[in-house]
Design an enzyme around this catalytic site. Structure first.
Site, PDB file in Angstrom:
ATOM      1  N   SER A 109     -27.097 -53.613   9.740  1.00  0.00           N
ATOM      2  CA  SER A 109     -26.877 -52.784  10.925  1.00  0.00           C
ATOM      3  C   SER A 109     -25.384 -52.521  11.151  1.00  0.00           C
ATOM      4  CB  SER A 109     -27.540 -53.441  12.141  1.00  0.00           C
ATOM      5  OG  SER A 109     -27.624 -52.556  13.222  1.00  0.00           O
ATOM      6  N   ASP A 216     -37.510 -47.682  11.611  1.00  0.00           N
ATOM      7  CA  ASP A 216     -36.318 -48.185  12.308  1.00  0.00           C
ATOM      8  C   ASP A 216     -35.926 -47.208  13.419  1.00  0.00           C
ATOM      9  OD1 ASP A 216     -33.772 -49.055  13.091  1.00  0.00           O
ATOM     10  OD2 ASP A 216     -33.201 -49.623  11.056  1.00  0.00           O
ATOM     11  N   HIS A 246     -36.397 -52.343  12.535  1.00  0.00           N
ATOM     12  CA  HIS A 246     -34.962 -52.468  12.237  1.00  0.00           C
ATOM     13  C   HIS A 246     -34.587 -53.745  11.494  1.00  0.00           C
ATOM     14  CE1 HIS A 246     -30.702 -51.859  12.547  1.00  0.00           C
ATOM     15  NE2 HIS A 246     -30.532 -52.909  13.346  1.00  0.00           N
TER      16      HIS A 246
END
Length: 270
Positions: A109, A216, A246
């Site tokens: 991320s 996601d 995610h």
């Protein structure tokens, strides 16, 4: 089975003391640097570290500035380059303790932004790069919050992290996780880093694995794909997971995801 021990280092970062988790392998064959995502902390990657140790790695994972046990205002980052510099210090620590071992970098991320910037600058010192749901393409719905005054109080919804409800429950109950609204400066820093990455050239011949959940909602695949295409080098492997959200390292198929990482790293480290 590898005996797993952990240790916590502290380093002087660019803007304060940084806490570094070190999952120790008594006889490692490679070093792993791991960059966690926004609002969380490296301790959430214990199970990933255990799998990497079993594969021969020794894992160093800092709590980024303003995250976890590190100093700084919670979830506030003025410049992603500061966090890249902190990660560089962690790499120095690892190299000092394990001279000569090959190093791989894993970023999830926001950690994918950090890892990509690190690789663009220091890729020659890495054997491989793994990007999990990297936010290098941004999310207009989040970055666009900077245009609002005040920024609305819309913290990350734990329910969209994973299809495993226990993951969201643990996230919500974790005192080291930041549960407040996004901060303007952090969003600006991430947006600026995304632009920098887009203009900083390809990853060259650095072996790179990009993994992403197809559902996601925080880092939508539709925005990440073009960003990866823009910077990909000559050795990119990619895999997406149908139905996954995610946090693919915490998804219902997390064992598959971690196995894919280890399978990718094997030939690169041989």
């Amino acid at each position: 089975m590898t005996t797993i021990t952990s240790h916590e280092h502290t380093l002087d970062g660019v803007r304060g003391r940084i806490s570094v988790h070190h999952w120790q392998n008594p006889q490692p064959s490679f070093v792993v640097l791991l960059a966690h995502g926004y609002g969380e902390h490296a301790g959430r990657y214990e199970h990933v570290a255990q799998a990497l140790l079993s594969a021969g790695g020794t894992v160093y994972a800092p709590d980024h500035l303003g995250h976890g046990r590190s100093e700084g205002e919670p979830a506030l980052i003025d410049d992603i380059e500061d966090v890249v510099a902190d990660l560089r210090s962690v790499a120095g620590l690892a190299a000092g303790e394990h001279p000569g071992l090959p190093t791989v970098l894993i970023g999830h991320s926001m950690g994918g932004i950090i890892a990509t910037r690190y690789a663009q600058q220091y890729g020659s010192e890495l054997k491989a790069l793994v990007l999990s749901g990297p936010a290098i393409g941004g999310n207009p719905a989040l970055i666009g919050l900077v245009e609002m005054d005040p920024i609305p109080d819309v913290p990350i919804d734990p329910a969209i992290l994973s299809n495993d409800p226990a993951v969201g429950e643990a996230y919500a109950a974790d005192d080291l996780v930041y549960h407040g609204p996004f901060k303007r400066q952090t969003l600006l820093a991430m947006g600026g880093a995304i632009e920098t990455i887009a203009g900083a050239g390809s990853l060259g011949d650095l072996p790179t694995l990009w993994l992403h959940g197809e559902q996601d909602q925080l880092v939508p695949l539709e925005h990440t794909g073009p960003a990866v295409e823009n910077i990909k080098g000559s050795d990119l492997q990619a895999k997406t997971y149908p139905g996954a959200q995610h946090e693919i390292f915490n998804e219902t198929n997390k064992d598959e995801v971690i196995a894919d990482v280890i399978a990718f790293l094997g030939p690169k480290l041989a």
